[in-house]
Design a protein around this motif. Structure first.
Motif, PDB file in Angstrom:
ATOM      1  N   VAL A   1       2.459  -0.184  -0.642  1.00 56.53           N
ATOM      2  CA  VAL A   1       2.671   0.146  -1.947  1.00 56.53           C
ATOM      3  C   VAL A   1       2.494   1.624  -2.135  1.00 56.53           C
ATOM      4  O   VAL A   1       3.228   2.377  -2.732  1.00 56.53           O
ATOM      5  CB  VAL A   1       1.804  -0.593  -2.958  1.00 56.53           C
ATOM      6  CG1 VAL A   1       1.913  -0.113  -4.386  1.00 56.53           C
ATOM      7  CG2 VAL A   1       2.401  -1.942  -2.854  1.00 56.53           C
ATOM      8  N   VAL A   2       1.348   2.008  -1.518  1.00 56.91           N
ATOM      9  CA  VAL A   2       1.052   3.511  -1.583  1.00 56.91           C
ATOM     10  C   VAL A   2       2.009   4.402  -0.898  1.00 56.91           C
ATOM     11  O   VAL A   2       2.480   5.422  -1.414  1.00 56.91           O
ATOM     12  CB  VAL A   2      -0.503   3.752  -0.976  1.00 56.91           C
ATOM     13  CG1 VAL A   2      -0.900   5.437  -0.809  1.00 56.91           C
ATOM     14  CG2 VAL A   2      -1.673   3.139  -2.158  1.00 56.91           C
TER      15      VAL A   2
ATOM     16  N   MET B   1       4.931   3.652  -0.231  1.00 52.29           N
ATOM     17  CA  MET B   1       6.190   3.703  -0.941  1.00 52.29           C
ATOM     18  C   MET B   1       6.291   4.671  -2.145  1.00 52.29           C
ATOM     19  O   MET B   1       7.374   5.323  -2.465  1.00 52.29           O
ATOM     20  CB  MET B   1       6.535   2.202  -1.552  1.00 52.29           C
ATOM     21  CG  MET B   1       7.799   2.054  -2.417  1.00 52.29           C
ATOM     22  SD  MET B   1       7.846   0.677  -3.226  1.00 52.29           S
ATOM     23  CE  MET B   1       7.268   0.742  -4.665  1.00 52.29           C
ATOM     24  N   ILE B   2       5.068   4.654  -2.856  1.00 55.05           N
ATOM     25  CA  ILE B   2       5.020   5.834  -3.955  1.00 55.05           C
ATOM     26  C   ILE B   2       5.042   7.233  -3.266  1.00 55.05           C
ATOM     27  O   ILE B   2       5.981   7.851  -3.718  1.00 55.05           O
ATOM     28  CB  ILE B   2       3.736   5.630  -4.689  1.00 55.05           C
ATOM     29  CG1 ILE B   2       3.722   4.213  -5.587  1.00 55.05           C
ATOM     30  CG2 ILE B   2       3.461   6.914  -5.470  1.00 55.05           C
ATOM     31  CD1 ILE B   2       2.483   3.966  -5.993  1.00 55.05           C
TER      32      ILE B   2
ATOM     33  N   MET C   1      -2.228  12.266  -3.011  1.00 55.51           N
ATOM     34  CA  MET C   1      -1.333  12.170  -4.252  1.00 55.51           C
ATOM     35  C   MET C   1      -1.910  12.271  -5.550  1.00 55.51           C
ATOM     36  O   MET C   1      -1.332  12.146  -6.624  1.00 55.51           O
ATOM     37  CB  MET C   1      -0.605  10.723  -4.365  1.00 55.51           C
ATOM     38  CG  MET C   1       0.626  10.870  -3.091  1.00 55.51           C
ATOM     39  SD  MET C   1       1.619   9.138  -3.256  1.00 55.51           S
ATOM     40  CE  MET C   1       0.437   8.085  -2.151  1.00 55.51           C
TER      41      MET C   1
ATOM     42  N   ALA D   1       8.239   6.035  -9.656  1.00 52.91           N
ATOM     43  CA  ALA D   1       7.768   5.844  -8.333  1.00 52.91           C
ATOM     44  C   ALA D   1       6.476   4.977  -8.803  1.00 52.91           C
ATOM     45  O   ALA D   1       6.068   3.990  -8.024  1.00 52.91           O
ATOM     46  CB  ALA D   1       7.269   7.185  -7.544  1.00 52.91           C
TER      47      ALA D   1
END
Lengths: 286, 286, 286, 286
Positions: free
Chosen positions: A173-174, A176-177, B211, B184
């Motif tokens: 998930v991380v 993908m972001i 991020m 996102a």
């Protein structure tokens, strides 16, 4: 005092094991190529001749291996983890693997009477050296508690995410972001340049506002310079996007943005940027 | 000493004008509804009865108006900026307007013998109050230099981006990136929740890594709570995405990611979230 | 007997006017370059010296012009349609124009006492010659009825779609579908070729099944040969996709597929294929 | 005279076997539930008690089974194809299966001394009854030639596409195009309706032009009526889109359009339309 084993002394595993030794833990190391054990022994670690030997001798054994194939081989292979684990001793696999691999290893370790945690990390070489990794643990709660002091030496943040498999899913998930943020930055830089804006000024504006983040700073410099020295290879980012989209497929979760980013990364991969840093997706956006 | 005019005392303009007065500048204010002038006068500002009067009396007049229509009316309307500007005096429009509006105003001001800067800002109410806006100026270089002390009281960062129009374009590019970052994050939260991850932990992991950024922190809490109090309305974000995609069209710059985000924001707009915060795009992603 | 005027004798208009003359109608023609009138006069048409003269002399005047600019000039310009129309006489604009242009022309014609139909066509040179166009009319219902015999000579199908503007919108919707079908075929051919399938066989399979259509047959040959002689220029298709996406924006209709196709056509335009046939989008899909 | 076996007498297989019998071939049938053999025996077919028995007795055995699991079971299971095949006799699997299943079955048949063709079909119940299927064969060329007369009784078109696996891949490519055509039609109908156009007129225009195709005609009626009786289930179309996108991933072929359509079909699946006809994707486009 809890004794620790450490399997895999590569770019990540080497500095991590060193951090454990320096923090005063009793550490026994093993590496496929034994030559890499020497620096650790020099620091004060013991050396063993197989994963089985490490797991039999230590209360908790940590592994940091290159990929799912290596993780399976070290666990299931001859003189592997399964031949030494048992008696409630712990095995913590910190390698980046898919949830199926994690689940298979976890089930086998548990069946042998061991305790298991998957614990992939967020962060690369530098945080591994600095002991500032983010540890995404999942599985046996008591082992998570017992290994707390070791995790504190390896990372700045350590979370328990639930059942085995959730660590792998959180990483997906991380990432993908992250893939989408990269294409957002790339499209913004491309559009900005096309309308005559200065790329450095755009990065400056981003860095002064609510979107400011270290990744934009680091990757932004790559976009400006047009050079993409590999920190995280583009082909791995594309693989993670693919896996995330497939995970969404299984769960009935549409992901228009991630699917679109995935296609852009595929285009970059096909255009010859597979082994460059994933920021090189910019090459097919501009 | 340089004298300043200030037109428009709304949510943004009010605190900005107050910051100028508090910083010791000689400021003359005007607002369509004159009642809003009182607090400024109490702080030490003078009050004038029309934009023309302000522009005729002050070395540099700054405007902060609600939208392009208001910016045009204050400039071209009766007793407007054009009737007072001239003699090398400066007009700085800090409203958020499209590049065509900026260009039209700039040309008219210059034709009257005035100097012009567009200077839209990045940042909303809080940074306006704190004097920590990011100022995206473009146009007359000498006016940019002369207004430096005032900009220093209004913002923490001030850039000169080139010809009139580049300020508007920079804002568009920045917002385009922001819209994509929002989708996102929304897709990541939706996927994470669907596979049983805890949303708070996902935000924690993001906040610990490369991020990490204030926007994810702020909007992330909205996604967790399911409430979207409006800071930047969704319909405005969607409009900016549309304008950015159209700008790309004119320049021959394909933008697969931005176009996809635009469609998701459209879906959210059509689903009734137009006036909520743009984080409410999450409603159609989950 | 109803008398007809015809304005614009280009690739489309020339054969259309000829079909009217051959069908026995009394036709008066005008063209900006009068030399193009000669073949029609040879067939039996009269020639006039301006749009105003045609509109004043004929019961119903049909126009087939190159683009919205030409349509506006012929209507609003000196000696234009507006100077001759009135008294319930009809004006039918068959040019491909946007709904704003149609609406403006329609309102002006009506204000002068004329009747108005927009009637863009689906179909290019060959159907114009064969009298097999599809006529998408909208506007004055009585004029639609009166012009029925002429439409029958020009097309194989003629629909009345509602108020002025609906003809232009129908064309946009139809072209939006066509653009997506083209990218679908292009992606299929690219994927097929990449996995070793024969492109000709793929076209054969498509042509034997439920998706069989003349466009796949025609454009498929272009993809096989790698040559894209222009029937409908790629830049026009991209413009129509952009307009359709913008129409969806105004109406709150998300269009993920059309927006994605639009970006692919933009990429093709930027890559230098603007003036080739729109099938050349294949160049950036393969 | 060549003798034929036929395994699987379901919705597709039943009429196909009947067509062979009616065409005068010597046919031996088998079905898991033997009751379904009766109508065929009434037509003149023989009945056998296992796939092994059929394959041992017939020159060429054709199978038409429900899915990859059934295809594998009938081949590899007890009394399966592998226990009867050999001696150069032929096995033709016409079931819709993935290329891995085809390849595995083909390798096993060949290893036993049999000849193998995969031959999935395009077309559903009605073409199966009418003998107008499109047969996408791949594998042993001599078997393709020998089975020619039988294929002629089953389909209107029969192609040899290369090595085993190419039949499955061709079907995937064709379905990928079909999924995109469906979303194109759905978006067009949604946009048209939103701007006040009549859906029936839109279908009429499409049907009169270069894009006219039976699928638009059939699915268009579903969109108009809002009812989606299942001809090809939406979940299967989405699966094929996913597999096509994954095939593109392996081959380095980006597919922006197919990936976008895939996400729309996922959304429809998640919204509860998995078992309706794939035209029900319209539900999440409108």
């Amino acid at each position: 005092m809890t004794t620790y084993g450490f399997l895999g002394l590569g770019i990540m595993g080497g500095p991590m094991a060193a951090n454990l030794v320096r923090a005063g833990f009793d550490v026994t190391v093993w590496n496929r190529n034994p030559a890499k054990c020497a620096p650790l022994v020099a620091l004060g670690a013991r050396q063993a001749s197989s994963p089985a030997e490490v797991c039999a001798a230590c209360d908790i054994t940590i592994a940091m291996l290159a990929d799912p194939a290596a993780a399976r081989e070290v666990c299931f292979g001859a003189n592997g983890v399964l031949e030494g684990i048992g008696g409630g001793r712990g095995y913590i696999d910190m390698s980046t693997v898919d949830d199926e691999t994690s689940t298979a290893i976890g089930a086998a370790v548990t069946a042998r009477g061991g305790r298991f945690l998957e614990a992939p990390v967020s962060g690369t070489k530098k945080p591994a050296e600095d002991g500032t990794l983010i540890i995404l643990a999942a599985g046996d709660q008591s082992l998570f508690t017992d290994a707390g002091p070791a995790f504190a030496a390896l990372g700045k943040k350590c979370l328990h995410l639930g059942e085995v498999g959730q660590g792998a899913r959180m990483k997906l998930v991380v990432n993908m972001i992250m893939g989408q943020m990269m294409t957002a930055l790339g499209e913004g830089m491309a559009l900005g340049r096309n309308c005559g804006l200065d790329g450095g000024q755009l990065l400056e504006v981003l860095d002064a506002g609510a979107m400011a983040n270290p990744m934009f700073k680091g990757k932004g410099q790559m976009l400006l310079s047009g050079e993409f020295p590999t920190s995280f290879p583009l082909k791995h980012m594309q693989k993670d996007l693919r896996l995330a989209v497939e995970l969404g497929d299984r769960l009935g979760q549409p992901l228009h943005g991630a699917a679109t980013a995935n296609e852009s990364f595929k285009r970059a991969r096909a255009a010859g940027h597979a082994d460059e840093d994933f920021a090189a997706v910019f090459r097919v956006l501009e």
